[in-house]
Design a protein around this motif. Structure first.
Motif, short mmCIF file in Angstrom:
data_model
loop_
_atom_site.label_atom_id
_atom_site.label_comp_id
_atom_site.label_asym_id
_atom_site.label_seq_id
_atom_site.Cartn_x
_atom_site.Cartn_y
_atom_site.Cartn_z
N LEU A 64 1.74 7.24 -10.05
CA LEU A 64 2.70 7.10 -8.95
C LEU A 64 1.94 6.84 -7.66
CD1 LEU A 64 3.48 9.93 -10.76
CD2 LEU A 64 5.66 9.34 -9.73
N PHE A 65 2.52 6.01 -6.80
CA PHE A 65 1.89 5.71 -5.52
C PHE A 65 2.95 5.69 -4.43
CE2 PHE A 65 0.88 2.63 -2.17
CZ PHE A 65 -0.31 3.15 -1.70
N CYS A 66 2.61 6.26 -3.28
CA CYS A 66 3.47 6.17 -2.10
C CYS A 66 2.54 6.00 -0.90
CB CYS A 66 4.33 7.42 -1.95
SG CYS A 66 5.58 7.29 -0.65
N GLY A 67 2.73 4.91 -0.16
CA GLY A 67 1.85 4.64 0.97
C GLY A 67 2.62 4.07 2.15
N VAL A 68 2.10 4.36 3.34
CA VAL A 68 2.66 3.84 4.58
C VAL A 68 1.51 3.33 5.43
CG1 VAL A 68 3.95 4.37 6.70
CG2 VAL A 68 4.59 5.46 4.53
N GLY A 69 1.61 2.06 5.86
CA GLY A 69 0.58 1.49 6.70
C GLY A 69 -0.53 0.84 5.88
N ASN A 70 -1.62 0.51 6.56
CA ASN A 70 -2.65 -0.32 5.95
C ASN A 70 -3.70 0.49 5.17
OD1 ASN A 70 -3.59 0.78 8.30
ND2 ASN A 70 -4.18 -1.14 9.24
#
Length: 195
Positions: A94-100
């Motif tokens: 699972l992956f959750c990311g915000v921004g670079n």
């Protein structure tokens, strides 16, 4: 799993605006790379507050961690962040990311999650979790934008035996001088794979 970590502040800075976290429990692994906006002390403060929050809430749903982090960081300059959870028993990533923050996954079938735009603690419209079932998972690479995304992991064939040395080399060879740079490399430990 075995890990390699490379992290250093921008040239001329004492405080590192990046932070990272690796947590293993009950056949699960959480990887996090957090990049406080800008550099220096205020960026370091934001990323450390974020790291503490993730450490305290590591077992929660990834989207819930990011949304909670957004509220928790409202008095800071904010961060961008990427979180990966590997659940080895269910062969799930699972992956959750915000921004670079960039993530690369070597496994089958191919997995290509992406971070959403925004800044956690400042302007976050939503958090989106990518979920994958995998048959094999060889490596996960998570890095801040202080590491150029132009590097090719296939140029580092020793990554599976020496992830720490490769992480340090990538930061040295591909780290941007004027930015904090952090990379986590997680590789499957061959000795722990069931026959």
């Amino acid at each position: 799993m075995r890990f390699g970590i490379g992290s250093r502040p921008a040239l001329g800075m004492n405080a590192n605006g990046d932070a990272y976290l690796i947590k293993e429990w009950n056949g699960q692994t959480l990887l996090a790379v957090i990049d406080g906006l800008g550099h220096g002390e205020e960026a370091s403060t934001a990323s450390e507050i974020a790291k503490e929050y993730v450490t305290e809430n590591f077992a929660r749903d990834l989207e819930q961690i990011v949304l909670g982090l957004h509220v928790h960081l409202h008095k800071t300059r904010g961060v961008v962040a990427g979180l990966v959870r590997i659940e080895r028993v269910g062969h799930q990533l699972l992956f959750c990311g915000v921004g670079n923050i960039e993530v690369r996954i070597l496994g089958e079938p191919p997995m290509h999650p992406a971070s959403l735009e925004g800044v956690v603690g400042v302007n976050l419209r939503k958090a989106k979790k990518f979920e994958y079932r995998y048959n094999t998972l060889k490596a996960v690479v998570l890095h801040s934008d202080g590491v150029s995304s132009r590097f090719d992991l296939s140029d580092y064939p020793s990554v599976f035996e020496q992830p720490q040395k490769v992480a340090e080399r990538i930061v040295t060879e591909w780290g941007k001088e004027r930015d904090d740079a952090t990379i986590i490399i997680a590789v499957e430990d061959a000795s722990s794979v069931e026959p």
